[in-house]
Design a protein around this motif. Structure first.
Motif, PDB file in Angstrom:
ATOM      1  N   ASP A   1      -3.677  -5.171  -5.282  1.00 28.49           N
ATOM      2  CA  ASP A   1      -4.806  -6.041  -4.334  1.00 28.49           C
ATOM      3  C   ASP A   1      -5.348  -7.131  -5.131  1.00 28.49           C
ATOM      4  O   ASP A   1      -6.261  -7.827  -4.756  1.00 28.49           O
ATOM      5  CB  ASP A   1      -5.913  -4.830  -4.232  1.00 28.49           C
ATOM      6  N   ASP A   2      -4.955  -7.631  -6.022  1.00 31.61           N
ATOM      7  CA  ASP A   2      -5.206  -8.776  -6.926  1.00 31.61           C
ATOM      8  C   ASP A   2      -5.213 -10.176  -6.044  1.00 31.61           C
ATOM      9  O   ASP A   2      -4.287 -10.264  -5.345  1.00 31.61           O
ATOM     10  CB  ASP A   2      -4.608  -8.931  -8.360  1.00 31.61           C
TER      11      ASP A   2
ATOM     12  N   SER B   1     -10.559  -5.705  -4.811  1.00 27.95           N
ATOM     13  CA  SER B   1     -11.745  -4.936  -4.608  1.00 27.95           C
ATOM     14  C   SER B   1     -11.306  -3.383  -5.686  1.00 27.95           C
ATOM     15  O   SER B   1     -12.349  -2.891  -5.682  1.00 27.95           O
ATOM     16  CB  SER B   1     -11.526  -4.514  -3.269  1.00 27.95           C
ATOM     17  N   THR B   2     -10.411  -3.297  -6.399  1.00 23.38           N
ATOM     18  CA  THR B   2      -9.974  -2.438  -7.195  1.00 23.38           C
ATOM     19  C   THR B   2      -9.883  -2.761  -8.543  1.00 23.38           C
ATOM     20  O   THR B   2      -8.785  -3.385  -8.769  1.00 23.38           O
ATOM     21  CB  THR B   2      -8.917  -1.482  -6.715  1.00 23.38           C
ATOM     22  N   LYS B   3     -10.668  -2.270  -9.659  1.00 22.95           N
ATOM     23  CA  LYS B   3     -10.294  -2.955 -10.988  1.00 22.95           C
ATOM     24  C   LYS B   3      -9.939  -1.809 -11.470  1.00 22.95           C
ATOM     25  O   LYS B   3     -10.169  -0.620 -11.458  1.00 22.95           O
ATOM     26  CB  LYS B   3     -11.784  -3.156 -11.683  1.00 22.95           C
ATOM     27  N   CYS B   4      -8.611  -2.011 -12.378  1.00 23.49           N
ATOM     28  CA  CYS B   4      -8.177  -0.960 -13.322  1.00 23.49           C
ATOM     29  C   CYS B   4      -9.116  -0.214 -14.209  1.00 23.49           C
ATOM     30  O   CYS B   4      -9.321   0.952 -14.485  1.00 23.49           O
ATOM     31  CB  CYS B   4      -6.584  -1.392 -14.163  1.00 23.49           C
TER      32      CYS B   4
ATOM     33  N   SER C   1       0.846  -1.286  -0.100  1.00 19.03           N
ATOM     34  CA  SER C   1      -0.143  -0.117  -0.048  1.00 19.03           C
ATOM     35  C   SER C   1       0.678   1.244   0.050  1.00 19.03           C
ATOM     36  O   SER C   1       0.639   2.412  -0.099  1.00 19.03           O
ATOM     37  CB  SER C   1      -0.939   0.007   1.230  1.00 19.03           C
TER      38      SER C   1
ATOM     39  N   ASN D   1       0.326   0.716  -8.324  1.00 20.09           N
ATOM     40  CA  ASN D   1      -1.425   1.070  -8.542  1.00 20.09           C
ATOM     41  C   ASN D   1      -2.208   0.113  -7.616  1.00 20.09           C
ATOM     42  O   ASN D   1      -2.000  -1.028  -8.014  1.00 20.09           O
ATOM     43  CB  ASN D   1      -1.782   0.894  -9.908  1.00 20.09           C
ATOM     44  N   PRO D   2      -3.221   0.437  -6.865  1.00 21.33           N
ATOM     45  CA  PRO D   2      -3.984  -0.380  -6.027  1.00 21.33           C
ATOM     46  C   PRO D   2      -4.888  -1.543  -6.908  1.00 21.33           C
ATOM     47  O   PRO D   2      -5.069  -2.640  -6.473  1.00 21.33           O
ATOM     48  CB  PRO D   2      -5.125   0.427  -5.169  1.00 21.33           C
ATOM     49  N   CYS D   3      -4.990  -1.128  -7.918  1.00 18.34           N
ATOM     50  CA  CYS D   3      -5.737  -2.019  -8.907  1.00 18.34           C
ATOM     51  C   CYS D   3      -4.871  -3.173  -9.470  1.00 18.34           C
ATOM     52  O   CYS D   3      -5.624  -4.290  -9.845  1.00 18.34           O
ATOM     53  CB  CYS D   3      -6.360  -1.196 -10.339  1.00 18.34           C
TER      54      CYS D   3
ATOM     55  N   GLU E   1      -9.256 -10.031 -10.155  1.00 17.37           N
ATOM     56  CA  GLU E   1      -9.164  -8.653  -9.568  1.00 17.37           C
ATOM     57  C   GLU E   1      -9.591  -8.485  -8.134  1.00 17.37           C
ATOM     58  O   GLU E   1     -10.369  -9.562  -7.700  1.00 17.37           O
ATOM     59  CB  GLU E   1     -10.301  -7.730 -10.224  1.00 17.37           C
TER      60      GLU E   1
END
Length: 164
Positions: free
Chosen positions: A74-75, A93-96, A64, A69-71, A91
């Protein structure tokens, strides 16, 4: 005499019935592959990384705070305990991109116990590499990739998020 036989035989027969059927349970330690996959499948999420350059480690960096990138970080990585060694990257919780499929990589994983080598896809590097297992428990996995042409390596730690 009948009272004596009853008092003697009942405890002996009862003890034989219940004591004779007992079986010593031996714990079976989990194998590397069971720690990785659970009995059906296990999902892992990246929690930290470390860059080791010319023998000098960067220190453990939480993903973090890594600038990734979080997308991507977080995979979720799912290892299946089937004979095909199915592997899925999905994916978090965050999708690119909103239109991206939930499962975007379906592949296989390979484990070689002799040298603790595990080959699988990591989203941060967008590729499948041979990793050396540094630590593998039921809840944590740390792998390291040694670059063949320079004195540097990447080390990633994952935590288990689901097990079946």
């Amino acid at each position: 005499m009948r009272q004596f036989i009853r008092l003697l035989l009942i405890p002996v027969v009862t003890g034989w019935l219940f004591g004779g059927c007992s079986e010593k349970l031996e714990p079976k330690p989990a194998t590397y592959s069971q720690l990785l996959t659970g009995t059906e499948k296990k999902t892992w999420k990246m929690v930290s990384l470390q860059i080791i350059d010319d023998g000098t480690p960067s220190g453990v960096i939480p993903v973090s705070q890594s600038g990734i990138n979080p997308c991507i970080y977080d995979d979720l990585l799912t290892f299946y305990a089937n004979p095909e060694h199915k592997f899925e990257a999905s994916e978090g919780s965050t999708k690119c991109n909103a239109s991206d499929p939930d499962i975007y990589v379906t592949d296989t994983w390979t484990l070689v116990n002799a040298n603790a080598s595990l080959e699988f896809y990591i989203p941060v590097l967008d590729g499948k590499y041979p990793w050396t297992i540094k630590n593998l428990t039921a809840s944590a996995l740390t792998v390291q990739y040694y670059f063949p042409d320079i004195n540097a390596s990447y080390q990633f730690t994952f935590n288990s998020v689901t097990t079946k």
